[in-house]
Design a protein around this motif. Structure first.
Motif, short mmCIF file in Angstrom:
data_model
loop_
_atom_site.label_atom_id
_atom_site.label_comp_id
_atom_site.label_asym_id
_atom_site.label_seq_id
_atom_site.Cartn_x
_atom_site.Cartn_y
_atom_site.Cartn_z
N GLY A 100 -7.45 7.84 1.36
CA GLY A 100 -8.41 7.00 2.06
C GLY A 100 -8.24 5.53 1.73
N LEU A 101 -7.97 5.22 0.46
CA LEU A 101 -7.76 3.82 0.07
C LEU A 101 -6.49 3.25 0.70
CD1 LEU A 101 -8.76 3.96 -3.71
CD2 LEU A 101 -10.04 2.91 -1.84
N ILE A 102 -5.43 4.06 0.71
CA ILE A 102 -4.19 3.61 1.34
C ILE A 102 -4.40 3.38 2.83
CG2 ILE A 102 -1.82 4.28 1.94
CD1 ILE A 102 -1.68 5.72 -0.75
N ALA A 103 -5.10 4.31 3.47
CA ALA A 103 -5.37 4.18 4.90
C ALA A 103 -6.21 2.94 5.19
CB ALA A 103 -6.08 5.43 5.41
N ALA A 117 0.83 -1.21 0.00
CA ALA A 117 0.00 0.00 0.00
C ALA A 117 0.86 1.25 0.00
CB ALA A 117 -0.93 0.00 1.21
N LEU A 118 2.03 1.18 0.63
CA LEU A 118 2.93 2.32 0.71
C LEU A 118 3.96 2.33 -0.43
CD1 LEU A 118 3.58 2.32 4.55
CD2 LEU A 118 2.12 3.89 3.27
N ASN A 119 3.84 1.36 -1.34
CA ASN A 119 4.72 1.28 -2.52
C ASN A 119 6.19 1.10 -2.16
OD1 ASN A 119 2.70 1.62 -4.61
ND2 ASN A 119 2.51 3.72 -3.86
N LEU A 146 5.00 -2.79 -9.21
CA LEU A 146 4.24 -1.55 -9.09
C LEU A 146 4.97 -0.56 -8.19
CD1 LEU A 146 1.50 -3.91 -8.84
CD2 LEU A 146 0.69 -1.78 -9.80
N ALA A 147 5.61 -1.08 -7.12
CA ALA A 147 6.35 -0.21 -6.22
C ALA A 147 7.51 0.46 -6.94
CB ALA A 147 6.86 -1.02 -5.02
N VAL A 148 8.20 -0.30 -7.80
CA VAL A 148 9.30 0.29 -8.57
C VAL A 148 8.79 1.43 -9.43
CG1 VAL A 148 10.93 -0.16 -10.45
CG2 VAL A 148 10.74 -1.78 -8.56
N GLU A 149 7.67 1.21 -10.10
CA GLU A 149 7.14 2.27 -10.96
C GLU A 149 6.66 3.47 -10.15
OE1 GLU A 149 4.43 1.22 -13.95
OE2 GLU A 149 5.74 -0.26 -14.88
N GLU A 150 6.02 3.22 -9.01
CA GLU A 150 5.55 4.34 -8.20
C GLU A 150 6.72 5.16 -7.68
OE1 GLU A 150 2.58 5.45 -7.82
OE2 GLU A 150 1.67 3.83 -8.98
N GLN A 151 7.83 4.51 -7.37
CA GLN A 151 9.01 5.25 -6.94
C GLN A 151 9.55 6.11 -8.08
OE1 GLN A 151 11.39 1.97 -5.46
NE2 GLN A 151 9.76 1.47 -3.99
#
Length: 747
Positions: A430-433, A158-160, A189-194
């Motif tokens: 909100g979705l992450i939380a 969730a926190l990427n 996905l985490a790599v891309e979000e970073q």
């Protein structure tokens, strides 16, 4: 990875189509100017559509997600399908950079809030849906012992930052005892979000600073009035340097640090940068690339991607230089699509089925891996075949369609969210939380054993494991003070692992100077030699060495039998050449050390390459023991320990009030019993000392192998003993492997 989709714009004016496309799918870059020019030149509409639509990219998405799924389900000859991730990286670099450059062309700056809002609307609804569904499914169907780790995976996903967690944990698909996390695929996905966090900020800085480097150039149009040659040069220079440094890291560090190299953005950034460079060069490609060359390039690129799927496999050192194959192929296809041409790979990539799969590819990627990891348990399958996985992928396809039409598409086209960044960001937060809250709730749930009574603590002083063993098979209640606790069992390894003294599968390195234990000033030396089944005896042997004044040297490597045989590693899926090379180094070191004693052992369930594998296994051990006898005064061969049919921690978590159902049957728990007896007899004939640990672990009279003794958990998985339990077996090990106490003055 981001496998987002595009919705084809309505047939209206070119400007209106571009505006609608930007609202619906701002990441899919349409080449509006090509369409206008082609219309003016009366070119066929098949050469370039009069909009920003890129059917070739949509088809690449379908190819990439199909390749990933094929590799994950073990589809024949497609082991290299993991390169689909690299295809997505290049696509993402191109699309995101094209979007940002278009914004710079129009406004001279980048709206950071707007960019992140679009990412939130695009990615988070589907991702949060899959995260929550996977947590619920894990709670219902997976062992309770795994929930803490899965909850941590969900939180970091969730926190990427799950890629960082996986790299730190050493996740490498090579741990035979523990299945991969059902959320492990979120690493890409985490790599891309970073990348998304850093790249817009860099472009924003260049938008301010690069404008001072020069005036608009000769080929700068009104549309590109805010992006002169100064800014373009600055962007290009940054990308070239970033790609070069990242590729150097990937090429030079993948072999020595494969796990961090696989999951880390530092070795993947060059793939995203390649896509970004194509976006920067798109105008030049449109202006100068011959049509025939573009068509040939697109087919060549598609061929390279396809070849990488069939040529590469789990034996490939990856990413490293091997990633050049799929990255170059993807770059060729995307670059070719920037120029108007006929008869290119879009003829194949643009077919309707590929376009539909590409449209829903993001959700399909999200759903496929949890179905692979949890589906067989729900189905009740022990022996999962490709045909079973194909059925599960059908379920994943249906879930993807439902997610796309009921969640993903309605939210990303909702105008209040698209047009007001603060609302989109609030929704994303909100979705992450929500995902974090669900993860914390799962992690906080107590194990069912915590409500049970406590058992008498075994300390080695007042009572011993040996005395309790005969009564342990009938214990029904898992004690509340079980040590290690069920949720901590898988991590109850010897300190050798934390010290880096168990060589990993894909390494041949041997630490000649380190990994010394026992009494550092000891007058004699004993060597612990073997695989993880040798390492499991370290807690007891280290106590013995410290007490007797002996130095202890450990030579251990994952899944590497010290028998002189050629073996197949089941996780690498090939001949275990790294083991053979490591063993030779170990034997050379033993010749140099000339230790006083060697204790050697290994897991008996090995796949040996020979016409008669059983006899080769026996002969190989005899050869090894005889070779060790030339180096050491005393050689101890420890026979294999039991392997239980079901993971004891998981079984106990499911049966906290009926622990006896988890007790192993002695006859079923001995690995290769006939070969084992022949091996013991053969090694005994060499004059070496044979140690059989089964009487320490199983009740011979009752024919059972307990999993809980007193307050101690015996096994941390199906075939490895817990470090805490082995520590309490020191008296038994000391009786079988006597170490003569050294006078204090010799230490």
């Amino acid at each position: 990875m981001r496998l987002t989709n595009a919705t084809e714009p309505a047939k209206t004016s070119a400007d209106a189509a571009a505006r609608i496309s930007a609202e619906r799918d701002p990441e899919t870059v349409q080449i509006q100017r090509i369409g206008r020019r082609d219309q003016e030149n009366n070119q066929s509409p098949t050469s370039a559509r009069p909009s920003h639509w890129r059917p070739d990219i949509e088809g690449l998405r379908a190819l990439a997600v199909g390749a990933v799924i094929a590799a994950h389900i073990g589809f024949p000859y497609m082991a290299g399908g993991f390169v689909g991730v690299d295809v997505f990286f290049v696509i993402s670099g191109f699309l995101i950079t094209s979007l940002l450059l278009r914004e710079i062309d129009k406004t001279g700056t980048v709206s950071i809030a707007g960019f992140y809002a679009r990412r939130a609307v695009r990615l988070l609804p589907a991702a949060a849906t899959v995260l929550l569904a996977t947590l619920v499914a894990s709670w219902i169907w997976l062992p309770r012992t795994r929930l803490g780790e899965i909850a941590a995976d969900a939180a970091t996903a969730a926190l990427n930052v799950i890629n960082i967690r996986l790299a730190r944990e050493g996740t490498d698909y090579l741990n035979a005892a523990v299945d991969p996390s059902p959320l492990q695929h979120f690493w890409s996905l985490a790599v891309e979000e970073q990348f998304y966090i850093v790249w817009p900020l860099v472009l924003l800085a260049i938008a301010f600073l690069g404008a001072k480097l020069g005036k608009p150039g000769r080929f700068t149009t009104t549309r590109h009035r805010h992006r002169g040659p100064g800014r373009t040069a600055a962007i290009t220079a940054f990308l070239v340097i970033a790609a070069g440094v990242s590729f150097w890291m990937s090429s030079n560090w993948t072999q020595s640090d494969p796990i961090w190299s696989y999951f880390g953005i530092h070795t993947r950034a060059w793939e995203l940068a390649v896509g970004a460079l194509i976006a920067v060069a798109a105008g030049g490609i449109r202006a100068f690339a011959p049509k025939w060359a573009a068509a040939l390039a697109s087919w060549a690129g598609l061929a390279l991607i396809t070849a990488s799927v069939f040529v590469l496999d789990e034996r490939t050192v990856f990413p490293g230089t091997a990633a050049l194959l799929p990255v170059a192929g993807t770059a060729l296809v995307i670059a070719a699509g920037c120029a108007p041409h006929r008869f290119g790979a879009t003829v194949l990539l643009g077919i309707s089925p590929a376009q539909f799969v590409g449209k829903i590819s993001y959700g399909l990627y999200l759903w496929h891996w949890p179905l692979i990891m949890i589906g067989p348990t729900v189905w009740g399958l022990d022996d999962v075949r490709v045909r079973h996985y194909l059925v599960l992928m059908g379920v994943a396809f249906l879930l993807t369609i439902a997610t796309f039409y009921l969640i993903e598409n309605p939210i990303r086209t909702r105008r209040p969210l698209v047009q007001v960044p603060s609302r989109a960001l609030a929704m994303g937060g909100g979705l992450i939380a929500t995902a974090l809250a669900a993860s914390l709730f799962m992690a906080a749930q107590p194990m069912p054993t915590q409500e049970n009574d406590e058992a008498a603590e075994i300390t080695g002083n007042d009572t011993t494991v040996w005395e309790q063993l005969g009564e342990s098979s009938d214990v029904d209640t898992v004690p509340a003070n079980l040590t290690p606790a069920l949720e901590e069992a898988v991590d109850d390894e010897p300190t050798l692992y934390d010290d880096g003294c168990v060589t990993e599968r894909d390494s041949t390195e041997l630490d000649e100077d380190g990994c010394w234990y026992g009494d550092p000033d000891g007058g004699k030396t004993i060597v612990l030699f073997g695989d993880s089944h040798a390492a499991q005896w370290f807690p007891a042997l280290n106590q013995m060495a410290e007490a007797a004044g002996w130095k202890l040297k450990t030579l251990t490597k994952a899944n590497c039998s010290v028998a002189d045989v050629v073996e197949i590693d089941p996780k690498l899926g090939r001949e275990y050449t790294e083991c053979e090379e490591w063993k030779e180094k170990a034997f050379d070191l033993l010749d140099e050390l000339q230790p006083d004693a060697v204790l050697a052992t290994a897991y008996d369930a090995k796949e040996v390459v020979a016409d008669d594998p059983d006899q080769a296994w026996i002969d190989g051990w005899v050869d090894t023991v005889e070779r060790l006898q030339r180096s050491a005064d005393d050689v101890y061969y420890m026979a294999g320990s039991p392997r239980l049919p079901e993971d004891p921690p998981s079984c106990l978590a499911e049966n906290p009030e009926h622990a006896s159902v988890c007790v192993g049957d002695l006859d079923e728990s001995i690995v290769e019993p006939e070969r084992r007896e022949e091996l013991i007899e053969a090694v005994d004939g060499t004059g070496a000392n044979v140690v059989d640990p089964v009487p320490w672990l199983c009740d011979i009279d009752q024919g059972t192998c307990p999993v809980v003794v007193g307050n101690l958990l015996v096994y941390r998985d199906t075939n490895h003993l817990s470090a805490r339990f082995v520590a309490e077996l020191a008296p038994q090990v000391a009786a079988a492997v006597p170490l003569e106490a050294q006078p204090a003055e010799t230490r």
